[in-house]
Design a protein around this motif. Structure first.
Motif, PDB file in Angstrom:
ATOM      1  N   ILE A   1       0.840  -1.198   0.000  1.00  0.00           N
ATOM      2  CA  ILE A   1       0.000   0.000   0.000  1.00  0.00           C
ATOM      3  C   ILE A   1       0.882   1.257   0.000  1.00  0.00           C
ATOM      4  O   ILE A   1       1.851   1.315   0.764  1.00  0.00           O
ATOM      5  N   PRO A   2       0.536   2.278  -0.794  1.00  0.00           N
ATOM      6  CA  PRO A   2       1.315   3.527  -0.718  1.00  0.00           C
ATOM      7  C   PRO A   2       1.051   4.248   0.599  1.00  0.00           C
ATOM      8  O   PRO A   2      -0.079   4.277   1.084  1.00  0.00           O
ATOM      9  N   HIS A   3       2.093   4.793   1.176  1.00  0.00           N
ATOM     10  CA  HIS A   3       2.009   5.574   2.416  1.00  0.00           C
ATOM     11  C   HIS A   3       2.290   7.030   2.055  1.00  0.00           C
ATOM     12  O   HIS A   3       3.123   7.291   1.179  1.00  0.00           O
ATOM     13  N   PRO A   4       1.640   7.977   2.693  1.00  0.00           N
ATOM     14  CA  PRO A   4       1.867   9.387   2.343  1.00  0.00           C
ATOM     15  C   PRO A   4       3.348   9.759   2.389  1.00  0.00           C
ATOM     16  O   PRO A   4       4.059   9.373   3.331  1.00  0.00           O
ATOM     17  N   PRO A   5       3.824  10.473   1.373  1.00  0.00           N
ATOM     18  CA  PRO A   5       5.239  10.865   1.313  1.00  0.00           C
ATOM     19  C   PRO A   5       5.679  11.594   2.575  1.00  0.00           C
ATOM     20  O   PRO A   5       4.937  12.401   3.132  1.00  0.00           O
ATOM     21  N   GLY A   6       6.888  11.271   3.012  1.00  0.00           N
ATOM     22  CA  GLY A   6       7.473  11.943   4.158  1.00  0.00           C
ATOM     23  C   GLY A   6       7.076  11.382   5.512  1.00  0.00           C
ATOM     24  O   GLY A   6       7.606  11.809   6.534  1.00  0.00           O
ATOM     25  N   ASN A   7       6.147  10.422   5.563  1.00  0.00           N
ATOM     26  CA  ASN A   7       5.697   9.874   6.847  1.00  0.00           C
ATOM     27  C   ASN A   7       6.482   8.656   7.307  1.00  0.00           C
ATOM     28  O   ASN A   7       6.381   8.256   8.453  1.00  0.00           O
ATOM     29  N   LEU A   8       7.228   8.033   6.413  1.00  0.00           N
ATOM     30  CA  LEU A   8       8.071   6.903   6.787  1.00  0.00           C
ATOM     31  C   LEU A   8       9.517   7.360   6.813  1.00  0.00           C
ATOM     32  O   LEU A   8       9.972   8.044   5.894  1.00  0.00           O
ATOM     33  N   ASP A   9      10.223   6.994   7.882  1.00  0.00           N
ATOM     34  CA  ASP A   9      11.621   7.382   7.999  1.00  0.00           C
ATOM     35  C   ASP A   9      12.340   6.372   8.888  1.00  0.00           C
ATOM     36  O   ASP A   9      11.769   5.355   9.284  1.00  0.00           O
ATOM     37  N   ASP A  10      13.585   6.645   9.233  1.00  0.00           N
ATOM     38  CA  ASP A  10      14.384   5.715  10.029  1.00  0.00           C
ATOM     39  C   ASP A  10      13.797   5.448  11.416  1.00  0.00           C
ATOM     40  O   ASP A  10      14.114   4.438  12.028  1.00  0.00           O
ATOM     41  N   SER A  11      12.930   6.332  11.902  1.00  0.00           N
ATOM     42  CA  SER A  11      12.366   6.152  13.243  1.00  0.00           C
ATOM     43  C   SER A  11      11.167   5.212  13.274  1.00  0.00           C
ATOM     44  O   SER A  11      10.798   4.731  14.337  1.00  0.00           O
ATOM     45  N   ASN A  12      10.552   4.941  12.112  1.00  0.00           N
ATOM     46  CA  ASN A  12       9.320   4.145  12.142  1.00  0.00           C
ATOM     47  C   ASN A  12       9.200   3.106  11.034  1.00  0.00           C
ATOM     48  O   ASN A  12       8.142   2.488  10.895  1.00  0.00           O
ATOM     49  N   ALA A  13      10.238   2.940  10.240  1.00  0.00           N
ATOM     50  CA  ALA A  13      10.164   2.004   9.118  1.00  0.00           C
ATOM     51  C   ALA A  13      11.556   1.482   8.786  1.00  0.00           C
ATOM     52  O   ALA A  13      12.565   2.003   9.263  1.00  0.00           O
ATOM     53  N   GLN A  14      11.570   0.462   7.941  1.00  0.00           N
ATOM     54  CA  GLN A  14      12.828  -0.109   7.456  1.00  0.00           C
ATOM     55  C   GLN A  14      13.240   0.609   6.178  1.00  0.00           C
ATOM     56  O   GLN A  14      12.442   0.770   5.276  1.00  0.00           O
ATOM     57  N   ARG A  15      14.487   1.018   6.119  1.00  0.00           N
ATOM     58  CA  ARG A  15      15.022   1.651   4.908  1.00  0.00           C
ATOM     59  C   ARG A  15      15.661   0.567   4.049  1.00  0.00           C
ATOM     60  O   ARG A  15      16.424  -0.270   4.526  1.00  0.00           O
TER      61      ARG A  15
END
Length: 129
Positions: free
Chosen positions: A113-127
């Motif tokens: 699923i697409p997630h809104p841009p800018g809402n996923l980062d190193d603090s809450n997701a896997q890069r």
């Protein structure tokens, strides 16, 4: 190009006849009453104590199979994430709106699923690089 992803939802897929009853049961079991998702009446959702995980209840139409549970992976780059998962052994099943239904190597369905841009980062997701 690097992208982020995370498992964000557990979705309980339920035939229409049982949808509301099952959503009420699991919402009560989780201590999170289910509510209608705006603009998507086929879904009820319950916010779990974690702000990063949701419990959804999807009403299946009669053409679909029986009850099941699937995971939703949210990402800021759907195509990159789908390609990464294909390299791991997943297969595309069908595109729905802006996301992909996929099948894992054991045959279980899940969604990307697409997630809104800018809402996923190193603090809450896997890069992923």
């Amino acid at each position: 190009m690097a992208h982020y992803s995370r498992i964000c939802k557990v979705v309980v897929d339920v035939p229409a006849a049982d949808h509301d009853r099952v959503a009420a049961f699991w919402g009560a079991a989780a201590g999170a009453p289910a509510a209608v998702v705006p603009d998507s009446p086929e879904y009820l959702s319950a916010s779990l104590r974690s702000p990063r995980m949701w419990l959804y209840f999807q009403r299946l139409d009669s053409a679909e199979s029986g009850p099941r549970v699937h995971l939703d992976i949210h990402t800021d780059d759907v195509e990159a994430e789908v390609t990464r998962l294909e390299r791991l052994g997943a297969a595309r099943v069908r595109r729905v709106h802006s996301w992909w239904v996929m099948r894992d190597p054991a045959g279980l369905l899940f969604c990307v699923i697409p997630h809104p841009p800018g809402n996923l980062d190193d603090s809450n997701a896997q890069r992923w690089d």
